[in-house]
Structures are given as structure tokens and as C-alpha cells.
Design a protein around this motif. Structure first.
Motif, short mmCIF file in Angstrom:
data_model
loop_
_atom_site.label_atom_id
_atom_site.label_comp_id
_atom_site.label_asym_id
_atom_site.label_seq_id
_atom_site.Cartn_x
_atom_site.Cartn_y
_atom_site.Cartn_z
N VAL A 60 0.82 -1.19 -0.21
CA VAL A 60 0.11 0.00 0.19
C VAL A 60 0.86 1.21 -0.05
O VAL A 60 1.86 1.38 0.97
N ASP A 61 0.72 2.18 -0.95
CA ASP A 61 1.29 3.25 -1.23
C ASP A 61 0.65 4.48 -0.19
O ASP A 61 -0.70 4.69 -0.34
N LYS A 62 1.46 5.18 0.49
CA LYS A 62 0.70 6.08 1.45
C LYS A 62 1.10 7.52 0.94
O LYS A 62 2.40 7.91 0.40
N MET A 63 0.28 8.29 1.23
CA MET A 63 0.42 9.72 0.67
C MET A 63 0.56 10.87 2.17
O MET A 63 -0.20 10.31 2.78
N SER A 64 1.48 11.62 1.80
CA SER A 64 1.88 12.30 2.91
C SER A 64 1.88 13.78 2.62
O SER A 64 2.12 14.24 1.26
N LEU A 65 1.49 14.77 3.58
CA LEU A 65 1.55 16.14 3.26
C LEU A 65 2.96 16.54 2.73
O LEU A 65 2.82 17.18 1.90
N ALA A 66 4.01 15.82 3.26
CA ALA A 66 5.44 16.24 2.91
C ALA A 66 5.69 15.98 1.28
O ALA A 66 6.07 16.60 0.46
N GLY A 67 4.94 14.68 0.70
CA GLY A 67 5.18 14.43 -0.49
C GLY A 67 4.40 15.32 -1.35
O GLY A 67 4.86 15.53 -2.51
N VAL A 68 3.27 15.74 -0.92
CA VAL A 68 2.27 16.59 -2.03
C VAL A 68 3.16 18.00 -1.84
O VAL A 68 3.12 18.71 -3.02
N GLY A 69 3.57 18.55 -0.74
CA GLY A 69 4.24 19.68 -0.88
C GLY A 69 5.65 19.65 -1.73
O GLY A 69 5.76 20.52 -2.41
N ALA A 71 6.03 17.77 -4.47
CA ALA A 71 5.66 17.69 -5.70
C ALA A 71 5.10 19.07 -6.27
O ALA A 71 5.64 19.72 -7.14
N ALA A 72 4.52 19.97 -5.34
CA ALA A 72 4.25 21.30 -5.77
C ALA A 72 5.28 22.29 -5.97
O ALA A 72 5.42 22.90 -6.84
N ALA A 73 6.18 21.94 -4.87
CA ALA A 73 7.46 22.65 -4.95
C ALA A 73 8.28 22.71 -6.29
O ALA A 73 8.68 23.28 -7.17
N GLY A 74 8.32 21.22 -6.35
CA GLY A 74 9.05 20.99 -7.93
C GLY A 74 8.44 21.35 -9.26
O GLY A 74 9.25 21.79 -9.99
N ALA A 75 7.09 21.38 -9.17
CA ALA A 75 6.57 21.83 -10.41
C ALA A 75 6.61 23.19 -10.36
O ALA A 75 6.94 23.78 -11.58
N ALA A 76 6.40 24.07 -9.38
CA ALA A 76 6.58 25.35 -9.38
C ALA A 76 8.05 25.84 -9.75
O ALA A 76 8.35 26.92 -10.51
N VAL A 77 9.13 25.29 -9.30
CA VAL A 77 10.42 25.28 -9.90
C VAL A 77 10.85 25.17 -10.97
O VAL A 77 11.36 26.10 -11.93
N VAL A 78 10.15 23.99 -11.64
CA VAL A 78 10.23 23.78 -13.14
C VAL A 78 9.61 24.89 -14.01
O VAL A 78 10.17 25.47 -15.12
N GLU A 79 8.50 25.40 -13.72
CA GLU A 79 7.94 26.49 -14.23
C GLU A 79 8.67 27.87 -14.16
O GLU A 79 8.90 28.54 -15.18
N VAL A 80 9.29 28.16 -13.18
CA VAL A 80 9.99 29.28 -12.95
C VAL A 80 11.46 29.32 -14.02
O VAL A 80 11.76 30.14 -14.58
N VAL A 81 11.83 28.01 -13.95
CA VAL A 81 13.01 27.84 -14.71
C VAL A 81 12.71 28.01 -16.18
O VAL A 81 13.61 28.34 -17.13
N LYS A 82 11.67 27.32 -16.55
CA LYS A 82 11.24 27.41 -17.94
C LYS A 82 10.79 28.89 -18.32
O LYS A 82 11.24 29.17 -19.50
N THR A 83 10.45 29.72 -17.73
CA THR A 83 10.01 31.07 -18.00
C THR A 83 11.56 31.88 -17.96
O THR A 83 11.53 32.73 -18.81
N VAL A 84 12.37 31.47 -17.02
CA VAL A 84 13.39 32.37 -17.02
C VAL A 84 14.58 32.04 -18.11
O VAL A 84 15.01 33.14 -18.91
N PHE A 85 14.61 30.86 -18.58
CA PHE A 85 15.59 30.44 -19.71
C PHE A 85 14.86 30.34 -21.13
O PHE A 85 15.82 29.98 -21.85
N THR A 86 13.64 30.67 -21.16
CA THR A 86 13.14 30.62 -22.47
C THR A 86 13.22 31.89 -23.23
O THR A 86 12.80 33.10 -22.43
N ALA A 87 13.77 32.11 -24.25
CA ALA A 87 14.06 33.44 -25.01
C ALA A 87 12.71 33.96 -25.38
O ALA A 87 11.61 33.39 -25.50
#
Length: 136
Positions: A60-69, A71-87
Motif C-alpha cells: 500500500v502506497d501512502k500519501m503524505s503532506l510532505a510528499g504533496v508539498g 511535488a508542488a514545489a518541484g512543479a513550481a521550480v520547473v515553471e520558474v526555470v522554464k520562464t527564465v531560460f526561454t527566450a
């Protein structure tokens, strides 16, 4: 006279072939016992007639609040990096960009960028209605 033992996994009687060290009736019971002993959630149904294990485990895989946090932080970092480095030229058009193009196209005069200014310093424009180049 051979002594019978009880298997630690399936609780069957068996006659050991090795003196004092054998705790299971077969290798499959031994490996299954070890597998169930690991950190898996045990969903075990016991048959009351023969006292044997019928169903075994499911991880059984368990979901934790830390894991959700994380995942959200990782997605936000990817979006920021994408907007910064895109011409700027490679970024998708926004609603404002499309409205500016629309006002540019719907106007009567369109700027001509590959022609030089005239002697008075006026820029060339293409007149959409007449089809001529006009300096304004």
C-alpha cells in the motif's frame, strides 16, 4: 523414531530432514514467510478449518503532506526555470500580443521596416486602402 515439527508459516506437520535447524516444511513456505515478514502491509485471511494462510499481501502506497508539498514545489521550480531560460521570441503569444497585432493589422497604415526614412526624417508606411507607400 523421527520427530514431527510444525511449520512456522503454514502450521502443517512435517518431518525435518535436517536436525534442529529446519523450521519450515518447504522452501516455498520459508521464502513466503520471509516475504510476509518484510515491511509490507499484511492483508491476510485465515481459513479457520485448516488454519492456513489463504490470501497474502498487497503493498500500500501512502500519501503524505510532505510528499504533496515536495511535488508542488518541484512543479513550481520547473515553471520558474522554464520562464527564465526561454527566450522572448520562443515564448507563446499572450492575449495582449494578439490584441496588439490586431490593432496593427486593422489600422490603415502599416509600418515598412526595410525601407529608409525620407529626406525629412519621416518613416515609410504602407497604405492598406490605396496600396501605396506613404511617408508620415
Amino acid at each position: 523414531m523421527k520427530k514431527t515439527e510444525i511449520c512456522l508459516h503454514c502450521n502443517d506437520d512435517y518431518t525435518p530432514t535436517r536436525r534442529g535447524v529446519q523450521k519450515f516444511c518447504s522452501k516455498s513456505c520459508k521464502s513466503r514467510y520471509w516475504y510476509l515478514k518484510q515491511n509490507y502491509t499484511k492483508e491476510v485471511a485465515i481459513d479457520t478449518i485448516e488454519n492456513k494462510v489463504v490470501n497474502s499481501i498487497a503493498k500500500v502506497d501512502k500519501m503524505s503532506l510532505a510528499g504533496v508539498g515536495n511535488a508542488a514545489a518541484g512543479a513550481a521550480v520547473v515553471e520558474v526555470v522554464k520562464t527564465v531560460f526561454t527566450a522572448q521570441d520562443n515564448k507563446p503569444a499572450t492575449k495582449k500580443d494578439i490584441q496588439e497585432l490586431k490593432t496593427l493589422i486593422t489600422g490603415r497604415y502599416l509600418p515598412v521596416n526595410n525601407a529608409a526614412k525620407d529626406a525629412f526624417g519621416r518613416s515609410p508606411f504602407y497604405d492598406v486602402e490605396t496600396g501605396n507607400v506613404v511617408f508620415r
